[in-house]
Design a protein around this motif. Sequence first.
Motif, PDB file in Angstrom:
ATOM      1  N   SER A  78       1.298   2.678 -25.983  1.00 27.14           N
ATOM      2  CA  SER A  78       1.131   3.915 -26.135  1.00 27.14           C
ATOM      3  C   SER A  78       2.490   4.738 -26.554  1.00 27.14           C
ATOM      4  O   SER A  78       3.365   4.105 -26.676  1.00 27.14           O
ATOM      5  N   LEU A  79       2.191   6.071 -26.610  1.00 27.47           N
ATOM      6  CA  LEU A  79       3.235   6.765 -26.987  1.00 27.47           C
ATOM      7  C   LEU A  79       4.012   7.153 -25.662  1.00 27.47           C
ATOM      8  O   LEU A  79       3.565   7.866 -24.952  1.00 27.47           O
ATOM      9  N   TYR A 113      -2.414  26.023 -28.925  1.00 29.15           N
ATOM     10  CA  TYR A 113      -3.083  25.048 -27.972  1.00 29.15           C
ATOM     11  C   TYR A 113      -3.259  23.681 -28.504  1.00 29.15           C
ATOM     12  O   TYR A 113      -3.561  22.508 -28.054  1.00 29.15           O
ATOM     13  N   THR A 114      -2.649  23.144 -30.016  1.00 28.87           N
ATOM     14  CA  THR A 114      -2.808  21.804 -30.345  1.00 28.87           C
ATOM     15  C   THR A 114      -1.410  21.393 -30.435  1.00 28.87           C
ATOM     16  O   THR A 114      -0.464  21.911 -30.336  1.00 28.87           O
ATOM     17  N   PHE A 115      -1.311  20.020 -30.695  1.00 28.02           N
ATOM     18  CA  PHE A 115      -0.244  19.301 -30.596  1.00 28.02           C
ATOM     19  C   PHE A 115      -0.425  18.598 -32.119  1.00 28.02           C
ATOM     20  O   PHE A 115      -1.092  17.686 -32.326  1.00 28.02           O
ATOM     21  N   THR A 153      12.390  16.463 -24.940  1.00 25.58           N
ATOM     22  CA  THR A 153      11.750  17.755 -25.579  1.00 25.58           C
ATOM     23  C   THR A 153      12.802  18.416 -26.035  1.00 25.58           C
ATOM     24  O   THR A 153      13.789  18.895 -25.441  1.00 25.58           O
ATOM     25  N   LEU A 159       6.842  10.000 -24.218  1.00 25.61           N
ATOM     26  CA  LEU A 159       7.599  11.094 -24.534  1.00 25.61           C
ATOM     27  C   LEU A 159       9.217  10.669 -24.283  1.00 25.61           C
ATOM     28  O   LEU A 159       9.343  10.321 -23.066  1.00 25.61           O
ATOM     29  N   PHE A 215       1.633  16.375 -35.042  1.00 26.75           N
ATOM     30  CA  PHE A 215       2.228  15.115 -35.265  1.00 26.75           C
ATOM     31  C   PHE A 215       2.700  14.852 -36.497  1.00 26.75           C
ATOM     32  O   PHE A 215       2.090  14.954 -37.604  1.00 26.75           O
ATOM     33  N   GLY A 216       4.132  14.377 -36.692  1.00 27.32           N
ATOM     34  CA  GLY A 216       4.680  13.923 -37.692  1.00 27.32           C
ATOM     35  C   GLY A 216       4.105  12.609 -38.215  1.00 27.32           C
ATOM     36  O   GLY A 216       3.453  12.018 -37.462  1.00 27.32           O
ATOM     37  N   SER A 217       4.522  12.224 -39.452  1.00 28.59           N
ATOM     38  CA  SER A 217       3.983  10.885 -39.970  1.00 28.59           C
ATOM     39  C   SER A 217       4.369   9.735 -39.275  1.00 28.59           C
ATOM     40  O   SER A 217       4.164   8.439 -39.425  1.00 28.59           O
ATOM     41  N   GLY A 218       5.846   9.913 -38.552  1.00 23.49           N
ATOM     42  CA  GLY A 218       6.267   8.778 -37.953  1.00 23.49           C
ATOM     43  C   GLY A 218       7.458   8.098 -38.722  1.00 23.49           C
ATOM     44  O   GLY A 218       7.543   8.198 -40.005  1.00 23.49           O
ATOM     45  N   TYR A 254       8.632  11.147 -29.555  1.00 18.21           N
ATOM     46  CA  TYR A 254       8.014   9.985 -28.854  1.00 18.21           C
ATOM     47  C   TYR A 254       8.588   8.631 -29.472  1.00 18.21           C
ATOM     48  O   TYR A 254       8.983   8.711 -30.567  1.00 18.21           O
ATOM     49  N   PHE A 289       8.774  17.846 -29.910  1.00 18.25           N
ATOM     50  CA  PHE A 289       8.696  16.592 -28.854  1.00 18.25           C
ATOM     51  C   PHE A 289       9.120  15.274 -29.648  1.00 18.25           C
ATOM     52  O   PHE A 289       8.576  15.237 -31.043  1.00 18.25           O
ATOM     53  N   ILE A 304       7.951   9.167 -33.297  1.00 15.69           N
ATOM     54  CA  ILE A 304       7.012  10.299 -33.851  1.00 15.69           C
ATOM     55  C   ILE A 304       7.357  11.428 -33.402  1.00 15.69           C
ATOM     56  O   ILE A 304       7.784  11.713 -32.042  1.00 15.69           O
TER      57      ILE A 304
END
Lengths: 113, 113
Positions: free
Chosen positions: B43-44, B100-102, B49, B46, B104-107, B36, B34, B93
């Motif tokens: 906020s983030l 079940y987790t998401f 995908t 989306l 994230f990269g460091s951006g 973002y 994903f 990001i």
Amino acid sequence: ELKVEQNPLFLSMQEGKNYTIYCNYSTTSDRLYWYRQDPGKSLESLFVLLSNGAVKQEGRLMASLDTKARLSTLHITAAVHDLSATYFCAVAEKKSSGDKLTFGTGTRLAVRP
Amino acid sequence: GAVVSQHPSRVICKSGTSVKIECRSLDFQATTMFWYRQFPKQSLMLMATSNEGSKATYEQGVEKDKFLINHASLTLSTLTVTSAHPEDSSFYICSASPLYTFTFGSGTRLTVV
């Protein structure tokens, strides 16, 4: 369309005090996430809540989920300065293209001495 | 735990040029990733995908010809911002979802001058 609202948007609290951040969402979901974001950084996972009535605690933070009320709370106990950050809740929904995460507006927390 | 690596962390480019951002899942395979975008104090949101071996799914209002996504392998997705303009300056990001987790990269902080 799923909408996720947090309140308050900004919270200034004194060290040692308790407070709760609220996260409301508009459609059915059984997965809710809480993240922390420090300025200029990406997201740090705090909690994953997977079922109605789920409660999780880590240090001074405790999160709960009420899927019937479509409400999650993040409770802060005896705040310390290190907790100053922006906190986001996010709700997952199933899509044909895969699970999609929708974020709340965020709550900027400032803990003052 | 699952790790998502994002590169570069910061990039400055001239208006009209293109910029590529990489997102890698380091210890798991990600058929879906994903992307973002986050503007300051917001906020983030989306953007799209990314699906391995097929076309990306873009959110409403996101220009697919401007934000090119390629997901050529199970561990790598790339976002190319084409003909960048100052209004594309933002924090990008990526994320992947093992179980079940998401995660994230460091951006990537993109500044278009």
